[in-house]
Design an enzyme around this catalytic site. Structure first.
Site, short mmCIF file in Angstrom:
data_model
loop_
_atom_site.label_atom_id
_atom_site.label_comp_id
_atom_site.label_asym_id
_atom_site.label_seq_id
_atom_site.Cartn_x
_atom_site.Cartn_y
_atom_site.Cartn_z
N HIS A 238 14.05 13.09 -19.29
CA HIS A 238 13.70 11.74 -18.87
C HIS A 238 13.61 11.66 -17.34
O HIS A 238 12.93 10.80 -16.79
CB HIS A 238 14.75 10.72 -19.35
CG HIS A 238 14.79 10.56 -20.83
ND1 HIS A 238 15.50 11.42 -21.64
CD2 HIS A 238 14.25 9.63 -21.65
CE1 HIS A 238 15.39 11.04 -22.90
NE2 HIS A 238 14.62 9.97 -22.94
N ASP A 312 6.77 13.32 -27.17
CA ASP A 312 7.91 12.54 -26.72
C ASP A 312 7.33 11.44 -25.82
O ASP A 312 6.15 11.46 -25.47
CB ASP A 312 8.90 13.43 -25.96
CG ASP A 312 10.33 12.90 -26.04
OD1 ASP A 312 10.51 11.71 -26.35
OD2 ASP A 312 11.26 13.68 -25.77
#
Length: 622
Positions: A238, A312
């Protein structure tokens, strides 16, 4: 001789058509098109290029009660009208460290409303990694995946999948981004950790396939992630680029086996990670999500996966840093690599326009676009969404939060408790202290500070430790309970250490779990809380029980720990299970699904029968 040879040739020539016909008979007949498939094919032919491109995007839907004229709700309607979005990922709002979970009815009503507003049926997905309770209250509460590894029962993982599917489908969510097929072989991994079932590829694969089986029995779509494996990384994708640095032999023996098992078990989709894998693609600017070598060559061709391939989230820094000057290209490159569904674009408008441009220019061919759109439409058809896209709110009360399911979630958390170290001086704790009066408001409690609980968390304002503290004081009403986080640890150190010195028994519960996108992400304790825990052990290691409410590798950083227990989760069921184990109310039978460096090997675990203390060890008695 010549005559005989001619006769043989003639016989063979006459026999060849019959051989060919027999061979054709042995070929498996193609599966007949289902009603849903036929709907999907008809629908595809009617869609414009713009509508087809919209179908390959999935955006957030943060569930709560929303007025029909609220800006957030109108923005979703605009996304469906302008960009023809075909899928939503259901989550909830957050406020700093707080996850603002909502109720099942509110979520289901909102999803129904969006379904009615959409031209085509919508596909709803969610990250229900710990069951629906990850996002919604009143649902079955499960511990993290690693607790199932410690529990070790394949049938429990199957039941986990079944219950999650039943509750998900009841509220209108069709697809779970779970199970996690990552093999957590790196103790420093800041983002997988307890989200993984463990470090053994075979056990991970077995639990993954069991979960898939249970979920399918209750009509739920499943996803394995994060392909080709995020377990041997030390970076949160992230926040930055994580790298999987093993060679192909390592990948084939550690990272890929659970994915192979999942594909063989019929998993519906595979989520591709934003990680670099030099053994598969040496280009340092090719994270797996945009790498044809990973998505098309490895996943589709070598592993033979024919299902839905999903990225993702495209807004993660592991990908966006590559496209800072043209964020829409991230979607195009991911689609060209072989992904079918583009999850959470950083900029929907820019991503949509970039995809339209790529299709119109021929960079993405029309057949390639149709291939992915047809996959998505067929899934909607298999779910029969073309005929029934909403759920009956009246059934939620009977299908969600069943008492037997709640009990099962607690049972797994109990079974996962693993005792790694025990010096024989602390456990089991003895229930004692001020007796409860028979009537409300009549109890007079005195705090003697003989038993102390120090609860370390990231933020004392969160739920972490609340169930633990409540259950602890239920058993010892006059126990002292202190909550500590990194902001206040240094200022509270004198008070905490004074209480430690005065206490006869100390319990330190440490809440460290993988948290996506946390600045400076790590599964180690923060400096201030880590320093305080070390000081606590310097003062009182022999009379202190440490409970790892999450990251089991904690003990590697604190060699003085003499009594060490792991729950592998911070869920409330794990807090209750820890208390019951500390007080000897349940047997302790869990075994480590991972190796704790310099502490214990995978499979270790000290088993104890239920042994409710009647007198307690000498230092724990009044």
């Amino acid at each position: 001789m010549l005559r005989n040879l001619l006769a043989v040739c003639l016989a063979l020539t006459l026999a060849l058509p019959a051989f060919a016909k027999d061979k054709e008979k042995t070929k498996p007949a193609p599966a007949p098109a289902t009603r849903g498939d036929r709907w999907a094919e008809r629908t595809l032919r009617k869609l414009t290029v713009e509508e087809k491109v919209g179908q390959v995007f999935m955006i957030w839907c943060r569930a709560s009660f929303l007025n029909v004229e609220s800006p957030e709700y109108l923005e979703w309607l605009e996304s469906m009208r302008k960009y023809h979005v075909g899928s939503f990922a259901m989550s909830v709002h957050v406020d700093g460290p707080f996850l603002l979970r909502t109720e099942p009815y509110e979520a289901a009503e909102l999803l129904n409303r969006l379904q009615r507003e959409s031209k085509l049926p919508l596909l709803f997905a969610a990250d229900f990694e710990r069951g629906v309770s990850t996002r919604l209250m009143g649902t079955t509460n499960f511990p993290h995946a690693m607790a199932f590894g410690a529990d070790g029962k394949i049938e429990d993982a199957e039941t986990f999948g079944r219950i999650t599917a039943q509750e998900s489908r009841a509220i209108g969510v069709h697809w779970n981004f779970f199970p996690d097929a990552d093999v957590n072989s790196n103790p420093a991994n800041p983002i997988i950790n307890t989200r993984s079932f463990g470090e053994d590829p075979q056990q991970v694969g077995n639990l993954v396939t069991a979960y898939i089986k249970g979920a399918h029995e209750a009509g739920m779509l499943t996803t394995v992630k994060h392909f080709p494996g995020h377990g041997d990384t030390a970076t949160d994708s992230h926040l930055g680029v994580a790298s999987v640095n093993g060679d192909r032999t390592h990948l084939d023996s550690i990272e890929l086996p659970p994915f192979r098992q999942a594909i063989a078990a019929g998993v519906d989709s595979v989520m591709v990670a934003h990680v670099t894998v030099p053994a598969l693609d040496p280009d340092p600017n090719h994270v797996a999500t945009i790498s044809p070598a990973v998505v098309t060559d490895l996943l589709e061709k070598q592993l033979g996966f024919k299902g839905l391939i999903v990225t993702d989230a495209l807004d993660m820094a592991g990908l966006t840093h590559l496209f800072a000057n043209d964020i829409g290209r991230a979607a195009v490159e991911a689609f060209k690599a072989g992904n079918d569904l583009l999850l959470i674009p950083a900029d929907l408008g820019a991503s949509y326009e970039a995809m339209i441009k790529a299709v119109r220019s021929g960079e993405i061919s029309r057949p390639r676009l149709d291939h992915s759109v047809l996959k998505l439409l067929k899934i909607k058809g298999q779910l029969n969404l073309q005929e029934r896209r909403t759920v009956d709110l009246a059934t939620i009360a009977a299908r969600v939060g069943k008492p037997e399911n709640l009990a099962f979630g607690q049972q797994v958390a109990d079974s996962a408790i693993t005792l790694v170290r025990d010096n024989g001086k602390v456990l089991p704790l003895k229930s004692k202290g001020t007796a409860k009066a028979g009537l409300p408001y009549t109890t007079r409690e005195e705090t003697h500070n003989q038993t102390l609980a120090v609860l370390f968390s990231d933020d004392v304002r969160t739920e972490s430790g609340r169930a633990f503290g409540r259950e602890f004081r239920t058993r010892i009403p006059d126990a002292r309970v202190i909550y500590v986080d990194p902001r206040i640890a240094a200022g509270m150190s004198d008070e905490v250490l004074k209480a430690v010195d005065e206490a006869q028994t100390v319990v330190a519960a440490v809440y460290v779990i993988p948290t996506a996108g946390k600045v400076g992400n790590s599964v180690a304790m923060a400096d201030s809380t880590g320093t305080l825990l070390q000081q606590l052990l310097d003062h009182a290691a022999a009379k202190t029980a440490i409970v790892a409410m999450g990251n089991p590798y904690l003990a590697s950083d604190f060699p003085k720990i003499e009594n060490y227990m792991c729950t592998f989760s911070n869920a409330s069921v794990s807090e209750v299970a820890a208390i019951k184990a500390l007080f000897g109310e349940i047997p302790i039978r869990g075994h480590l699904p991972v190796t704790i460096p310099n502490v214990a090997q995978r499979g270790a675990g000290l088993e104890r029968p239920a042994q409710v203390a009647t007198g307690g060890p000498p230092h724990a008695q009044n």
